[in-house]
Design an enzyme around this catalytic site. Structure first.
Site, short mmCIF file in Angstrom:
data_model
loop_
_atom_site.label_atom_id
_atom_site.label_comp_id
_atom_site.label_asym_id
_atom_site.label_seq_id
_atom_site.Cartn_x
_atom_site.Cartn_y
_atom_site.Cartn_z
N THR A 348 3.13 3.62 -5.65
CA THR A 348 3.00 3.55 -4.20
C THR A 348 2.88 2.08 -3.79
O THR A 348 2.80 1.21 -4.63
CB THR A 348 1.77 4.36 -3.73
OG1 THR A 348 1.72 4.35 -2.31
CG2 THR A 348 0.48 3.77 -4.28
N THR A 349 2.85 1.80 -2.48
CA THR A 349 2.83 0.40 -2.04
C THR A 349 2.57 0.31 -0.54
O THR A 349 2.42 1.32 0.14
CB THR A 349 4.18 -0.27 -2.40
OG1 THR A 349 4.09 -1.65 -2.16
CG2 THR A 349 5.31 0.30 -1.58
N VAL A 350 2.51 -0.93 -0.01
CA VAL A 350 2.52 -1.14 1.43
C VAL A 350 3.60 -2.15 1.78
O VAL A 350 3.94 -3.02 0.97
CB VAL A 350 1.17 -1.64 1.99
CG1 VAL A 350 0.06 -0.64 1.72
CG2 VAL A 350 0.81 -3.02 1.47
#
Length: 527
Positions: A348-350
């Site tokens: 996951t990430t931003v």
């Protein structure tokens, strides 16, 4: 145009500056930085640092960073590779001798040296007006005084509860009530606040040398890690030039390997051989072509891409000869016969995109890899460490085989679209292995189907991953059935794919149009 009889999200419009990201507080922080005279780079770093506190499942100073920046939206684009390296003791022979044939997601061996803090420093040196001393203040305040947990973050927290119960120091730092945080909870992380204060005072050296680095090394070595203080002190950010392709008159740019942006470019090159406008936006044919392009591109990535400091990556050949070889084989009535591809991880990430009043453009992404990273929090500092090293292979001869000082094949990809050298749209789509597909989906929604940025982001999506076409609930049943008839094995997504953000620059009108994914908690803001 949006049907205002139905619930939805409008595009956001502004003249001066704009940000789009996954949390409204981070968007507001970025706007406040630009109102105070900061650049797009300043705003991106401040917003991202805050996200590292209030979205702990996705990002933080224990992770990595990539960015594309185009000063004044014209001319040279600069690519920043802030990905971390394996410890110098991490030889493939060591892992094979210890019967480790794949890097476990929650082991210390999954922790590469975090690259984010150094990358932020280099980006601010080149494109910022402010320093970490001021830009980290919103993150420090959130860590020390507390922040309110947003709904999507609470959803992810609940899904990772078992992982956090079993991690190193995670129960103490990330389960303060003995349960996952729920929407509306107030979370404080005073140890992380003190760490951020030290970085704000003494810069990147406070992170990579001295007591903070020593604490990370001590934590990792106590559970079997190979890390040393020298590994941290030696970390550097790579400044390089982007790679790109042209899709229907637009130039599309990505960071070069070890980033995986080439995957998205291969997909675009394949799809450029087809006239998508012959098929409806929501159609079996469109979803089939997208899946086939993805299958080919991901096969290429897993077979050919690694750290170019260690292996030769023929970017030009991959974007031309390789693409030609497979594009002509795609059929509309069946699937290509391709080997099964199983990437090592699905993190996951931003993502945060910013355009300031001078039209400096920043496409910026930061990640701790899998949800809550390696589930290892440094003993005294509150730093949650990434598990990006789980993306390595333990397979001598493979381009992505682990090696001392090597960077793993990544998943995070900031993108930038230009025309005749001028920035048109910095954008990104979060969601681990989905990111290349998500970017292609958004871009083709706009270029081929005339969607605005918000419509393009909102459109139902799917990911062909490990030979299964995972489809969102919004994909109609007749399309799902049609895909099955072509040979696709389909399933409905259990966990949602990551959200996307984009800003469109209209140079003639002098305006900015932003969109942000309603699948996350974020928004676009402008002034």
């Amino acid at each position: 145009m949006r049907n205002f009889h139905l619930p939805g999200r409008s595009t956001v419009h502004a003249q001066n500056a704009m940000v789009a990201t996954s949390h409204p507080l981070a968007a507001l922080t970025a706007i406040e930085v630009m109102r105070a005279g900061g650049t797009a780079a300043d705003a991106a770093v401040a917003g991202c640092a805050l996200l590292g506190v209030i979205e702990p499942q996705s990002t933080g100073i224990g992770g990595d960073c990539f960015a594309l920046i185009q000063p004044k939206g014209e001319g040279k684009i600069v690519a920043y590779n802030g990905s971390g390296r394996a410890p110098m003791a991490a030889t493939p022979e060591w892992y094979l001798e210890h019967n480790i044939k794949a890097i476990p997601l929650t082991s210390p061996h999954a922790v590469t040296i975090p690259g984010a803090v150094d990358a932020w420093t280099v980006i601010l040196r080149d494109h910022g007006k402010f320093g970490l001393d001021s830009l980290l203040q919103p993150a420090i305040k959130a860590a020390e005084e507390g922040y309110v947990v947003a709904p999507r973050i609470a959803f992810d927290w609940k899904n990772q509860f078992d992982k956090l119960k079993k991690g190193t120091n995670t129960e103490r730092y990330l389960l303060p009530h003995g349960r996952p945080a729920v929407a509306g909870d107030v979370i404080r992380q005073p140890e992380l606040g003190r760490t951020l204060r030290a970085i704000a005072k003494d810069g990147r050296d406070a992170f990579y040398e001295g007591p903070i680095a020593a604490d990370m090394v001590e934590t990792l070595r106590a559970i079997g890690g190979l890390h040393t203080l020298d590994d941290f002190a030696a970390h550097t950010t790579e400044t390089t030039v982007p790679i790109g392709t042209t899709y229907k008159g637009l130039d599309v740019w990505q960071c070069p390997p070890n980033g995986p942006g080439i995957t998205m470019l291969v997909m675009l090159n394949i799809l450029s051989r087809f006239d998508l406008t012959k098929f409806p936006t929501m159609s079996v044919e469109r979803f089939h072509l997208e899946a086939e392009a993805a299958r080919v591109a991901y096969m290429m990535r897993e077979q050919h891409i690694g750290d170019p400091a260690f292996v030769k990556v023929d970017v030009a050949g991959i974007l031309t000869e390789f693409t030609e070889q497979y594009a002509g084989k795609i059929r509309m009535d069946r699937l290509l016969d391709l080997p099964k591809v199983s990437p090592p991880m699905h993190p996951t990430t931003v993502y945060i995109t910013v355009v300031d009043k001078d039209r400096n453009v920043c496409s910026f992404i930061n990640s701790i890899a899998h949800g809550f990273g390696a589930a290892i929090v440094s003993n005294k500092t509150g730093i949650l460490l990434q598990n990006r090293g789980a993306g390595f292979r333990v397979q001598p001869g493979h381009p992505n085989c682990i090696a001392p000082g090597k960077r793993p094949l990544h998943t995070i990809i900031p993108s930038l679209v230009t025309k005749a050298g001028r920035a048109l749209m910095p954008f990104g789509v979060m969601g681990g292995q989905y990111q290349p597909v998500g970017q292609v989906h958004v871009l083709t929604n706009m270029v081929d189907y005339g969607c605005d940025v918000q419509e393009a982001i909102d459109m139902p999506r799917g990911l062909h991953y490990e030979n299964i076409y995972q489809l969102e609930d919004g994909v109609p049943a007749d399309i799902v059935e049609g895909l099955r008839k072509l040979g696709h094995q389909t399933t409905r997504l259990v966990s949602p794919l990551g959200g996307g953000q984009a800003i469109w620059i209209d140079w003639e009108k002098g305006t900015l149009t932003g969109g942000s994914d309603p699948r996350k908690d974020g928004c676009a803001l402008g002034y």
